[in-house]
Design a protein around this motif. Structure first.
Motif, PDB file in Angstrom:
ATOM      1  N   ASN A  92       0.840  -1.183   0.000  1.00  0.00           N
ATOM      2  CA  ASN A  92       0.000   0.000   0.000  1.00  0.00           C
ATOM      3  C   ASN A  92       0.877   1.236   0.000  1.00  0.00           C
ATOM      4  O   ASN A  92       2.095   1.134  -0.127  1.00  0.00           O
ATOM      5  CB  ASN A  92      -0.942  -0.015   1.208  1.00  0.00           C
ATOM      6  N   ARG A  93       0.267   2.395   0.117  1.00  0.00           N
ATOM      7  CA  ARG A  93       1.022   3.657   0.073  1.00  0.00           C
ATOM      8  C   ARG A  93       1.286   4.233   1.461  1.00  0.00           C
ATOM      9  O   ARG A  93       1.710   5.377   1.581  1.00  0.00           O
ATOM     10  CB  ARG A  93       0.250   4.682  -0.755  1.00  0.00           C
ATOM     11  N   LEU A  94       1.010   3.449   2.477  1.00  0.00           N
ATOM     12  CA  LEU A  94       1.211   3.945   3.831  1.00  0.00           C
ATOM     13  C   LEU A  94       2.618   3.680   4.333  1.00  0.00           C
ATOM     14  O   LEU A  94       2.983   4.099   5.420  1.00  0.00           O
ATOM     15  CB  LEU A  94       0.185   3.289   4.772  1.00  0.00           C
ATOM     16  N   GLY A  95       3.405   2.965   3.554  1.00  0.00           N
ATOM     17  CA  GLY A  95       4.785   2.708   3.935  1.00  0.00           C
ATOM     18  C   GLY A  95       4.956   1.339   4.558  1.00  0.00           C
ATOM     19  O   GLY A  95       4.013   0.598   4.778  1.00  0.00           O
ATOM     20  N   GLY A  96       6.207   0.961   4.844  1.00  0.00           N
ATOM     21  CA  GLY A  96       6.499  -0.337   5.434  1.00  0.00           C
ATOM     22  C   GLY A  96       6.945  -1.342   4.385  1.00  0.00           C
ATOM     23  O   GLY A  96       6.814  -1.131   3.182  1.00  0.00           O
ATOM     24  N   GLU A  97       7.445  -2.450   4.854  1.00  0.00           N
ATOM     25  CA  GLU A  97       7.989  -3.484   3.979  1.00  0.00           C
ATOM     26  C   GLU A  97       7.021  -4.658   3.873  1.00  0.00           C
ATOM     27  O   GLU A  97       6.415  -5.057   4.862  1.00  0.00           O
ATOM     28  CB  GLU A  97       9.327  -3.988   4.534  1.00  0.00           C
ATOM     29  N   ASN A  98       6.892  -5.218   2.670  1.00  0.00           N
ATOM     30  CA  ASN A  98       6.090  -6.437   2.522  1.00  0.00           C
ATOM     31  C   ASN A  98       7.000  -7.668   2.369  1.00  0.00           C
ATOM     32  O   ASN A  98       6.517  -8.745   2.046  1.00  0.00           O
ATOM     33  CB  ASN A  98       5.130  -6.333   1.333  1.00  0.00           C
ATOM     34  N   PHE A  99       8.275  -7.482   2.644  1.00  0.00           N
ATOM     35  CA  PHE A  99       9.198  -8.609   2.650  1.00  0.00           C
ATOM     36  C   PHE A  99       9.281  -9.140   4.089  1.00  0.00           C
ATOM     37  O   PHE A  99       9.559  -8.394   5.034  1.00  0.00           O
ATOM     38  CB  PHE A  99      10.588  -8.199   2.169  1.00  0.00           C
ATOM     39  N   VAL A 100       9.018 -10.436   4.252  1.00  0.00           N
ATOM     40  CA  VAL A 100       8.970 -11.042   5.589  1.00  0.00           C
ATOM     41  C   VAL A 100      10.075 -12.085   5.687  1.00  0.00           C
ATOM     42  O   VAL A 100      10.213 -12.948   4.813  1.00  0.00           O
ATOM     43  CB  VAL A 100       7.595 -11.695   5.845  1.00  0.00           C
ATOM     44  N   LYS A 101      10.859 -12.002   6.760  1.00  0.00           N
ATOM     45  CA  LYS A 101      11.948 -12.959   6.975  1.00  0.00           C
ATOM     46  C   LYS A 101      11.381 -14.309   7.423  1.00  0.00           C
ATOM     47  O   LYS A 101      10.296 -14.406   7.994  1.00  0.00           O
ATOM     48  CB  LYS A 101      12.899 -12.431   8.051  1.00  0.00           C
ATOM     49  N   ALA A 102      12.124 -15.354   7.141  1.00  0.00           N
ATOM     50  CA  ALA A 102      11.705 -16.710   7.474  1.00  0.00           C
ATOM     51  C   ALA A 102      11.443 -16.863   8.970  1.00  0.00           C
ATOM     52  O   ALA A 102      12.193 -16.324   9.802  1.00  0.00           O
ATOM     53  CB  ALA A 102      12.759 -17.716   7.020  1.00  0.00           C
ATOM     54  N   ASN A 103      10.360 -17.567   9.314  1.00  0.00           N
ATOM     55  CA  ASN A 103      10.008 -17.912  10.692  1.00  0.00           C
ATOM     56  C   ASN A 103       9.785 -16.684  11.572  1.00  0.00           C
ATOM     57  O   ASN A 103      10.028 -16.712  12.778  1.00  0.00           O
ATOM     58  CB  ASN A 103      11.080 -18.817  11.315  1.00  0.00           C
ATOM     59  N   THR A 104       9.359 -15.606  10.954  1.00  0.00           N
ATOM     60  CA  THR A 104       8.986 -14.412  11.712  1.00  0.00           C
ATOM     61  C   THR A 104       7.534 -14.061  11.382  1.00  0.00           C
ATOM     62  O   THR A 104       6.992 -14.481  10.358  1.00  0.00           O
ATOM     63  CB  THR A 104       9.881 -13.209  11.381  1.00  0.00           C
TER      64      THR A 104
END
Length: 358
Positions: A92-104
């Motif tokens: 979205n345009r609100l910011g933040g990352e959509n990449f998620v590390k393994a087992n998190t």
């Protein structure tokens, strides 16, 4: 499901590769990879950490979505509301990352963020789809931001069937062991209107103040509305008089009457005119030299006061000790009694009977 946000963060996962068997459309998971993959993703809403139930939310309440992957991945979140409208929550345009590390576990909105994800749609079953991929996905043919002010992208497909078919096109170029999906469910319940009642507080003196449940409402001889049903203490204050206290039961859709009668004070103004002042304080007006019965004067005064409150006089009868009258208003019947007492005193009493239908 329509959504409101007041700030932002995202989650993510994507795909790469060549396609084999067609993804399968499922009522439970919307779209399912036909080939078992090593990659797994789990999506949950905050009221159902197990992911096996369908929790309820009311319109206007906040929802927190969490997603977990067993490998580094990009996670894409979509919501499908009861009418079939699909919204892309992440990215979205609100910011933040959509990449998620393994087992998190990634949470949307994240802890400490300045915005909330708010239910603002029609009642019914809502679905949140998490699509995870080991490589980024191209969503340009699936969703678009319609204006520069949009915080979330709008998905052109409507309904679960169209949405699943559109997603199949998106993941088609990606190797099937590189993407996977999961779906969480929650139910939006209809808002139940709050039923309230009213209270009318009448007095026989000016400048009285009304308190309900120790909260100041205002003056007397006023109807106060928007009160939740229940039983409350009532206190009425009048200058120079002891507080009048009682309890009142408020019923939804009805008006409860409270009559706070204070003793009528007699304060002689001139020596030698005590009797005349008594008559004046009791509305004992006289015509010519013929003085009216003080009991009748007090009775007429109280009748006039009740009529100003909306009561209608039904009958009056004289008794050996004074006068008795019946007045009605809506479903209430008030009985006014004026009796002569010892030492040239008068007693004015109002009793009321209210009938409720249930």
């Amino acid at each position: 499901m329509n959504k409101r946000m007041t700030c932002g963060l995202a989650l993510g996962v994507a795909l790469t590769g060549a396609a084999f068997a067609q993804p399968r459309i499922s009522a439970q998971s919307i779209i399912v990879n036909p080939t078992p993959a090593d990659l797994t993703v789990r999506v949950r809403v905050d009221r159902d950490p197990s992911g096996t139930g369908v929790p309820n939310y009311r319109a206007g309440e906040n929802v927190t979505i969490s997603t977990t992957v067993n490998q580094d991945a990009y996670v894409y979140l979509f919501s499908v509301d009861p009418s079939g409208d699909v919204t892309q929550i992440l990215p979205n345009r609100l910011g933040g990352e959509n990449f998620v590390k393994a087992n998190t576990t990634a949470v949307f909105p994240p802890a400490g963020s300045a915005f909330r994800f708010t239910v603002d749609g029609e009642a019914g079953l809502n679905k949140v789809l998490a699509l995870a991929s080991t490589t980024p996905l191209d969503l340009s043919q699936l969703s678009t931001f319609r204006s520069s002010q949009d915080q979330f992208a709008t998905v052109a497909a409507k309904g679960q069937q169209e949405f699943a078919q559109a997603l199949s096109i998106v993941v088609n170029p990606v190797p099937q062991n590189n993407w996977v999906t999961d779906t969480a469910f929650f139910n939006v319940t209809a808002q139940t209107p709050v039923q309230t009642g009213s209270v009318f507080v009448g007095t026989n003196v000016p400048n009285a103040t009304v308190y309900l449940n120790n909260q100041r409402l205002g003056g007397a001889n006023v109807t106060y509305s928007g009160i939740r049903p229940g039983t409350y203490p009532v206190r009425v204050q009048a200058p120079g008089a002891r507080d009048y206290t009682t309890t009142v039961t408020v019923r939804a859709g009805g008006t409860t009457n409270v009559n706070a009668d204070f003793p009528l004070a007699v304060t002689p103004q001139e020596p030698g005119n005590v009797v005349l002042d008594l008559f004046r304080n009791l509305l004992g007006a006289f015509t010519g030299v013929q003085l009216q019965d003080p009991a009748r004067s007090a009775y007429d005064q109280k009748v006039a006061d009740l009529q100003r409150q909306g009561y209608a006089l039904q009958n009056t009868r004289q008794t050996s000790g004074g006068y008795v009258g019946t007045l009605t208003r809506n479903g209430s019947t008030a009985t006014l009694t004026v009796t002569r007492g010892a030492n040239r005193t008068l007693n004015v009493q109002v009793t009321e009977n209210t009938q409720y239908r249930y």
